[in-house]
Design a protein around this motif. Structure first.
Motif, PDB file in Angstrom:
ATOM      1  N   PRO A   1       0.787  -1.358  -0.009  1.00 53.24           N
ATOM      2  CA  PRO A   1       0.003   0.052  -0.041  1.00 53.24           C
ATOM      3  C   PRO A   1       0.946   1.320   0.056  1.00 53.24           C
ATOM      4  O   PRO A   1       0.543   2.399  -0.462  1.00 53.24           O
ATOM      5  CB  PRO A   1      -0.773  -0.136   1.210  1.00 53.24           C
ATOM      6  N   LEU A   2       2.070   1.275   0.469  1.00 53.15           N
ATOM      7  CA  LEU A   2       3.031   2.336   0.595  1.00 53.15           C
ATOM      8  C   LEU A   2       3.508   2.852  -0.639  1.00 53.15           C
ATOM      9  O   LEU A   2       3.770   4.102  -0.944  1.00 53.15           O
ATOM     10  CB  LEU A   2       4.183   1.952   1.544  1.00 53.15           C
ATOM     11  N   ILE A   3       3.640   1.880  -1.723  1.00 50.18           N
ATOM     12  CA  ILE A   3       4.007   1.997  -3.039  1.00 50.18           C
ATOM     13  C   ILE A   3       2.989   2.198  -4.138  1.00 50.18           C
ATOM     14  O   ILE A   3       3.327   2.489  -5.326  1.00 50.18           O
ATOM     15  CB  ILE A   3       4.969   1.061  -3.619  1.00 50.18           C
ATOM     16  N   THR A   4       1.834   2.375  -3.569  1.00 48.18           N
ATOM     17  CA  THR A   4       0.538   2.476  -4.661  1.00 48.18           C
ATOM     18  C   THR A   4      -0.003   3.769  -4.246  1.00 48.18           C
ATOM     19  O   THR A   4       0.371   4.261  -3.393  1.00 48.18           O
ATOM     20  CB  THR A   4      -0.374   1.467  -4.340  1.00 48.18           C
TER      21      THR A   4
ATOM     22  N   SER B   1      -6.431   2.870  12.285  1.00 44.52           N
ATOM     23  CA  SER B   1      -6.299   3.370  10.737  1.00 44.52           C
ATOM     24  C   SER B   1      -7.583   3.164   9.950  1.00 44.52           C
ATOM     25  O   SER B   1      -7.873   4.076   9.060  1.00 44.52           O
ATOM     26  CB  SER B   1      -5.187   2.525  10.076  1.00 44.52           C
ATOM     27  N   GLU B   2      -8.223   2.110  10.415  1.00 40.29           N
ATOM     28  CA  GLU B   2      -9.693   1.964   9.788  1.00 40.29           C
ATOM     29  C   GLU B   2     -10.676   2.904  10.158  1.00 40.29           C
ATOM     30  O   GLU B   2     -11.259   3.491   9.260  1.00 40.29           O
ATOM     31  CB  GLU B   2     -10.104   0.559   9.996  1.00 40.29           C
TER      32      GLU B   2
ATOM     33  N   HIS C   1      -3.956   8.220   9.969  1.00 41.76           N
ATOM     34  CA  HIS C   1      -4.050   6.816   9.309  1.00 41.76           C
ATOM     35  C   HIS C   1      -2.750   6.462   8.862  1.00 41.76           C
ATOM     36  O   HIS C   1      -2.493   5.265   9.091  1.00 41.76           O
ATOM     37  CB  HIS C   1      -4.795   7.066   8.021  1.00 41.76           C
ATOM     38  N   ILE C   2      -1.854   7.227   8.437  1.00 34.15           N
ATOM     39  CA  ILE C   2      -0.509   6.815   8.245  1.00 34.15           C
ATOM     40  C   ILE C   2       0.270   6.485   9.413  1.00 34.15           C
ATOM     41  O   ILE C   2       0.924   5.285   9.144  1.00 34.15           O
ATOM     42  CB  ILE C   2       0.142   8.136   7.304  1.00 34.15           C
TER      43      ILE C   2
ATOM     44  N   LEU D   1       6.515  11.701   7.851  1.00 29.62           N
ATOM     45  CA  LEU D   1       5.083  11.815   6.877  1.00 29.62           C
ATOM     46  C   LEU D   1       4.230  12.472   7.683  1.00 29.62           C
ATOM     47  O   LEU D   1       3.260  13.068   7.146  1.00 29.62           O
ATOM     48  CB  LEU D   1       4.984  10.332   6.796  1.00 29.62           C
ATOM     49  N   SER D   2       4.095  12.428   9.147  1.00 27.11           N
ATOM     50  CA  SER D   2       3.053  13.208   9.701  1.00 27.11           C
ATOM     51  C   SER D   2       3.072  14.650   9.345  1.00 27.11           C
ATOM     52  O   SER D   2       2.511  15.240   9.164  1.00 27.11           O
ATOM     53  CB  SER D   2       3.062  12.872  11.059  1.00 27.11           C
ATOM     54  N   ASN D   3       4.662  15.354   9.365  1.00 32.29           N
ATOM     55  CA  ASN D   3       4.896  16.593   9.303  1.00 32.29           C
ATOM     56  C   ASN D   3       4.347  17.105   7.822  1.00 32.29           C
ATOM     57  O   ASN D   3       3.988  18.161   7.499  1.00 32.29           O
ATOM     58  CB  ASN D   3       6.256  16.843   9.332  1.00 32.29           C
ATOM     59  N   LYS D   4       4.832  15.885   7.122  1.00 33.75           N
ATOM     60  CA  LYS D   4       4.553  16.141   5.363  1.00 33.75           C
ATOM     61  C   LYS D   4       2.944  16.223   5.019  1.00 33.75           C
ATOM     62  O   LYS D   4       2.626  17.131   4.327  1.00 33.75           O
ATOM     63  CB  LYS D   4       5.093  15.110   4.486  1.00 33.75           C
TER      64      LYS D   4
END
Length: 252
Positions: free
Chosen positions: A26-29, A108-109, A182-183, A233-236
Motif C-alpha cells: 500500500p505504501l508504493i501504490t 487506521s480503519e 491513518h499513516i 510523513l506526519s509533518n508532510k
C-alpha cells in the motif's frame, strides 16, 4: 492446549511472513486508488489474524507456561519459578505487541471511516481496546523499570504513546488530521509486526551476527527506522494552519 498453541504458531508464522511483504505494497501504490484500498484490506485482514493469534498464544503461555513450553516436563537446572516468570514476561511482551498492532490497525480503519467525526471513534469496544493497551503498556513499563530491561521500557513507551495518541484524536475536535492518523497508525502496526518478527522468529537468523548487548539491535531496528518515518510523513501531510497559509500568501 499444547497442540492448539503449536497449530496457531505455524499459521501465525505463515500469515505473518506474508504480512511482512504485504505491508509495503500500500505504501508504493497511489493513495486512494483501487489497488491501494484492495491491498490495504489484505494487510488489515492479515494483521488482525496475526495479532489475534498472538493474543491467544500469549494467553496460553501465561495460563500454562510449563505445559506449553515443556510438554514433556521441565528437567532443567534453573528453578522452575524463574522459568515460569521468564515465560510469562515474554508472553506479556507479546500480548502488548499484539494489542499495539490491533489498536493501530483498528485506528487506521476508523479514522478513514469517520474522517470528519473523530468522536465517532468513542465506542465502548474501541475505548476498551485502547485502554487495554494503555494499562498493559504501564504494567510492562513498570516491570521493565524494576528489572532494568531496556527493551521492555522502550516498547512499553511506544505502546503507551500509541494509546494516548488514539485517545487524544478521538477526543479532539480537529477534523483535518485523519490522513496523518491513518499513516501513523499503519506504520505503527508495521513497527509492531516487524519487532515481533525480529524478537521471536528472526532472533535465530541474527544470532550469529549479534551477541551481548548488540542483540537488542534487531529488536530496536523497526522502531529506529519506523518512528522517524512516522514523524516525517506526519509533518508532510499535516494540514497547514490558517496562520501558516496566510503567512505564505503574504510572503509570495
Amino acid at each position: 492446549m499444547y497442540f492448539t498453541h503449536q497449530f496457531l504458531l505455524y499459521v501465525h508464522v505463515a500469515i505473518g511472513a506474508i504480512a511482512l511483504i504485504v505491508f509495503w505494497l500500500p505504501l508504493i501504490t497511489r493513495k486512494g486508488s483501487a489497488n491501494h484500498k484492495r491491498i490495504g484490506k489484505w494487510y488489515v485482514a492479515s494483521m488482525y489474524f496475526v495479532a489475534g493469534t498472538g493474543l491467544v498464544m500469549s494467553s496460553l503461555d501465561m495460563i500454562a507456561p510449563i505445559a506449553i513450553r515443556y510438554p514433556d516436563g521441565y528437567n532443567g537446572d534453573k528453578p522452575i519459578a524463574d522459568i515460569i516468570e521468564r515465560i510469562r514476561f515474554t508472553a506479556l511482551f507479546l500480548w502488548m505487541l499484539s494489542l499495539l498492532v490491533i489498536n493501530n490497525v483498528r485506528h487506521s480503519e476508523l479514522v478513514i471511516k469517520h474522517k470528519n467525526n473523530p468522536s465517532a471513534l468513542r465506542t465502548p469496544t474501541y475505548l476498551l481496546l485502547v485502554l487495554s493497551l494503555l494499562v498493559t503498556s504501564l504494567i510492562v513499563g513498570f516491570i521493565g523499570l524494576q528489572s532494568g530491561r531496556i527493551l521492555l521500557q522502550v516498547f512499553a513507551g511506544i505502546s503507551l504513546l500509541s494509546a494516548i495518541g488514539a485517545l487524544r484524536y478521538m477526543f479532539n475536535k480537529s477534523k483535518n488530521s485523519w490522513l496523518v492518523e491513518h499513516i501513523g497508525a499503519i506504520l505503527g502496526s508495521g513497527i509492531g509486526v516487524y519487532t515481533a518478527f525480529f524478537a521471536f522468529g528472526g532472533r535465530a537468523l541474527f544470532a550469529h551476527l549479534f551477541s551481548g548487548q548488540a542483540q537488542m539491535i534487531p529488536w530496536l531496528l523497526p522502531s529506529i527506522i519506523g518512528v522517524p518515518c512516522i514523524i516525517w510523513l506526519s509533518n508532510k501531510y499535516r494540514p497547514k494552519t490558517t496562520t501558516t497559509i496566510r503567512t505564505k500568501t503574504m510572503v509570495s
